[in-house]
Design a protein around this motif. Structure first.
Motif, short mmCIF file in Angstrom:
data_model
loop_
_atom_site.label_atom_id
_atom_site.label_comp_id
_atom_site.label_asym_id
_atom_site.label_seq_id
_atom_site.Cartn_x
_atom_site.Cartn_y
_atom_site.Cartn_z
N ALA A 67 10.72 5.94 1.24
CA ALA A 67 9.72 7.02 1.25
C ALA A 67 10.26 8.27 0.56
CB ALA A 67 9.32 7.34 2.69
N PHE A 68 11.57 8.51 0.68
CA PHE A 68 12.19 9.65 0.01
C PHE A 68 12.00 9.53 -1.50
CE2 PHE A 68 15.62 11.98 -1.97
CZ PHE A 68 15.75 13.12 -1.19
N CYS A 69 12.28 8.34 -2.04
CA CYS A 69 12.10 8.12 -3.50
C CYS A 69 10.64 8.27 -3.89
CB CYS A 69 12.60 6.74 -3.88
SG CYS A 69 14.39 6.54 -3.79
N ILE A 70 9.75 7.68 -3.11
CA ILE A 70 8.32 7.71 -3.43
C ILE A 70 7.81 9.14 -3.50
CG2 ILE A 70 6.02 7.13 -2.56
CD1 ILE A 70 7.38 4.59 -1.35
N ASN A 71 8.18 9.96 -2.53
CA ASN A 71 7.67 11.32 -2.47
C ASN A 71 8.27 12.23 -3.53
OD1 ASN A 71 5.76 11.81 0.00
ND2 ASN A 71 7.33 10.41 0.72
N LEU A 72 9.35 11.82 -4.17
CA LEU A 72 9.86 12.59 -5.30
C LEU A 72 8.88 12.59 -6.46
CD1 LEU A 72 13.65 11.58 -5.49
CD2 LEU A 72 12.74 13.87 -5.03
N GLY A 73 8.10 11.49 -6.59
CA GLY A 73 7.22 11.40 -7.74
C GLY A 73 5.74 11.31 -7.44
N LEU A 74 5.38 10.87 -6.24
CA LEU A 74 4.00 10.51 -5.94
C LEU A 74 2.99 11.62 -6.19
CD1 LEU A 74 2.33 8.10 -4.58
CD2 LEU A 74 2.41 9.52 -2.53
N LEU A 130 8.29 3.38 -8.20
CA LEU A 130 8.70 1.99 -8.34
C LEU A 130 9.95 1.69 -7.51
CD1 LEU A 130 8.32 -0.76 -9.68
CD2 LEU A 130 9.68 0.08 -11.61
N CYS A 131 10.94 2.59 -7.54
CA CYS A 131 12.16 2.41 -6.73
C CYS A 131 11.81 2.35 -5.25
CB CYS A 131 13.14 3.54 -7.00
SG CYS A 131 13.91 3.49 -8.63
N GLY A 132 10.92 3.24 -4.81
CA GLY A 132 10.50 3.23 -3.42
C GLY A 132 9.76 1.96 -3.04
N SER A 133 8.99 1.41 -3.97
CA SER A 133 8.26 0.17 -3.71
C SER A 133 9.23 -0.99 -3.46
CB SER A 133 7.36 -0.16 -4.91
OG SER A 133 6.49 0.91 -5.21
N VAL A 134 10.27 -1.06 -4.25
CA VAL A 134 11.29 -2.11 -4.06
C VAL A 134 11.98 -1.92 -2.71
CG1 VAL A 134 13.47 -3.04 -4.95
CG2 VAL A 134 11.64 -2.39 -6.55
N GLY A 135 12.29 -0.67 -2.36
CA GLY A 135 12.92 -0.40 -1.08
C GLY A 135 12.06 -0.81 0.10
N MET A 136 10.75 -0.56 0.03
CA MET A 136 9.85 -0.97 1.10
C MET A 136 9.79 -2.49 1.23
SD MET A 136 8.54 1.44 2.91
CE MET A 136 8.24 3.23 2.88
N THR A 137 9.92 -3.19 0.11
CA THR A 137 9.97 -4.65 0.15
C THR A 137 11.19 -5.12 0.94
OG1 THR A 137 8.91 -4.72 -2.05
CG2 THR A 137 9.97 -6.74 -1.26
N LEU A 152 15.57 2.69 8.62
CA LEU A 152 16.34 3.54 7.72
C LEU A 152 16.02 3.26 6.25
CD1 LEU A 152 19.83 3.47 9.48
CD2 LEU A 152 18.10 5.26 9.59
N VAL A 153 15.86 1.99 5.90
CA VAL A 153 15.52 1.65 4.52
C VAL A 153 14.12 2.15 4.18
CG1 VAL A 153 15.07 -0.27 2.93
CG2 VAL A 153 17.07 -0.33 4.43
N SER A 154 13.20 2.10 5.13
CA SER A 154 11.85 2.60 4.87
C SER A 154 11.87 4.11 4.63
CB SER A 154 10.92 2.27 6.04
OG SER A 154 11.23 3.03 7.19
#
Length: 440
Positions: free
Chosen positions: A253-260, A414-421, A247-249
């Motif tokens: 991914a939701f955050c990442i795809n907003l900007g990627l 960046l927010c998505g990167s922290v979440g994946m961590t 679920l966290v991943s």
């Protein structure tokens, strides 16, 4: 990677202690499912059928459309309105994922691939018939028609790789999805040359015909593998929805795809805006995809050795830093360097995510459902991300102001990167790494 692994192992050990004190029934069922998956039928990690399936999957370039629509075909529309076409196409490609994933797990792979091929080619021909300044015609053909067609092709084509590969799954997935980057190089150049010699409509028809031929080949060579009964059991949605790492991943991914995908949609327009001629700026999309080809191959090769998480995290943090580097682009050399680097590091995310979701699955029989749920949720971010960035570009006097969109892109990744961590730490804390240890 050594310091990173130590910090993650420290975090996982402390989480493990608290988790052991309060084990849930869902976690027990999850570990039992993982044990079942380890006893599944042997995955050969190669062979004729496996590599033919990869070649079939090897079969997207809205960036060239964005610039052409903005400057000519739909010149009366704002960049934000135009970007809704591409973002809705991406949304439709991902949003039906939960339905497509369940259908895949139920054995309807060939039905979906055949129907998706027909819809994709038919919609491309319909796009070629759209009239200039008729926004709704372009939206229906490209946004809706091609989006639905791609939804029936994209998820099944990625998931089928898990039937043939396990130890080399990341590399096989990277080879397969690199086909999209090759298309991102070939299609814009082909469309541009056809537009110079005949018309944009004839260019679309030529790409539609070529796409049709390749999809026929893909339908012929992609194959599923028969699975034992306990592997094809109905996926337990309750267990899936209680999997915190999963679920966290998805949230990440939701955050990442907003900007990627901001540079993929707007780098060509940005190059023109800083004074580069449109004929040269046109190749910025191709440059991004050249970098993306390597980015979808090299990190995936190492991911099979060191783990999908371990390769994904540095790629994401570097991508977020590169997004802010757009502030430094002022000439053609800057566009080329940025395009190659951003294409490489962002392309690795696109190719590693399917492998990560497969790793989070407890058995082969639920991979389609897990990917489907994830893609359906992430599809919403693809729907709104680029229009938000397009709206941030506009000012009251009609000029394009880029800093807001660039900051939005970088912060979201960046927010998505922290979440994946965090997701990686949870995965290790749940004891699901098995023999791989920190190599996840």
């Amino acid at each position: 990677m050594t310091d990173t692994s130590r910090s993650f192992n420290g975090a996982s050990s402390s989480l493990d202690q608290s988790f052991d004190r309060e084990k849930t029934p869902e976690h027990a069922q999850q570990k039992q499912a993982v044990q079942h998956s380890n006893e599944s039928y042997p995955i050969l990690d190669g062979g004729k059928d496996a590599w033919l399936t990869v070649s079939g999957t090897y079969i997207s370039a809205f960036g060239v459309y964005q610039d052409y629509y903005t400057r000519s075909f739909l010149s009366q529309e704002t960049p934000s309105n135009i970007s809704w076409i591409g973002s809705f196409q991406l949304f439709m490609q991902y949003a039906p994922g939960i339905l497509v994933g369940r259908a895949f797990d139920a054995g309807y792979f060939r039905h979906m691939i055949a129907l998706g091929s027909i819809l994709q080619v038919l919609s491309m021909f319909m796009l070629s018939l759209a009239r200039e300044h008729q926004y709704y015609q372009v939206f229906l053909a490209q946004g809706v028609g091609m989006g639905i067609g791609q939804s029936l092709l994209f998820l099944p084509s990625l998931t089928i790789i898990g039937h043939h590969f396990k130890c080399r799954r990341a590399l096989a997935t990277g080879i397969a999805v690199s086909g999209a980057s090759v298309g991102g190089i070939v299609w814009p150049i082909l469309l541009n040359k056809m537009n110079e010699r005949t018309s944009f409509s004839n260019g679309i028809r030529a790409t539609a015909a070529l796409t049709g031929v390749m999809l026929i080949f893909a339908n012929c060579v992609m194959k599923t593998r028969p699975q034992q009964k306990y592997i094809t059991r109905k996926p337990n949605i309750r267990i899936i929805l209680h999997d915190l790492a999963y679920l966290v991943s998805i949230a990440s991914a939701f955050c990442i795809n907003l900007g990627l995908f901001f540079p993929y949609f707007y780098l060509q327009l940005y190059a023109v805006d800083i004074g580069i001629t449109s004929g040269v700026a046109f190749y910025s999309v191709a440059i991004l995809n050249v970098g993306s080809i390597l980015g979808r191959l090299l990190p995936n090769f190492f991911a099979d050795k060191f783990g999908a998480y371990n390769m994904l995290l540095p790629c994401l943090f570097i991508t977020s830093g590169l997004a802010f580097a757009m502030f430094g682009i002022s000439n053609l050399a800057g566009v080329i360097i940025f395009g190659l680097l951003y294409g490489f590091w962002s392309g690795s995310y696109v190719s590693l995510i399917p492998s990560l979701l497969a790793q989070l699955s407890t058995c082969t029989g639920e991979q389609g459902t897990r990917m489907g749920i994830a893609f359906s949720i992430v599809g919403t971010s693809l729907l709104v991300g680029t229009p938000i960035e397009g709206a941030l570009l506009q000012t009251s006097d009609g000029r394009l102001v880029w800093y807001k969109s660039i900051i939005f892109c970088g912060v979201m990744v960046l927010c998505g990167s922290v979440g994946m961590t965090i997701s990686r730490a949870l995965f290790l804390a749940q004891g699901r790494a098995g023999e791989r240890g920190w190599r996840v």
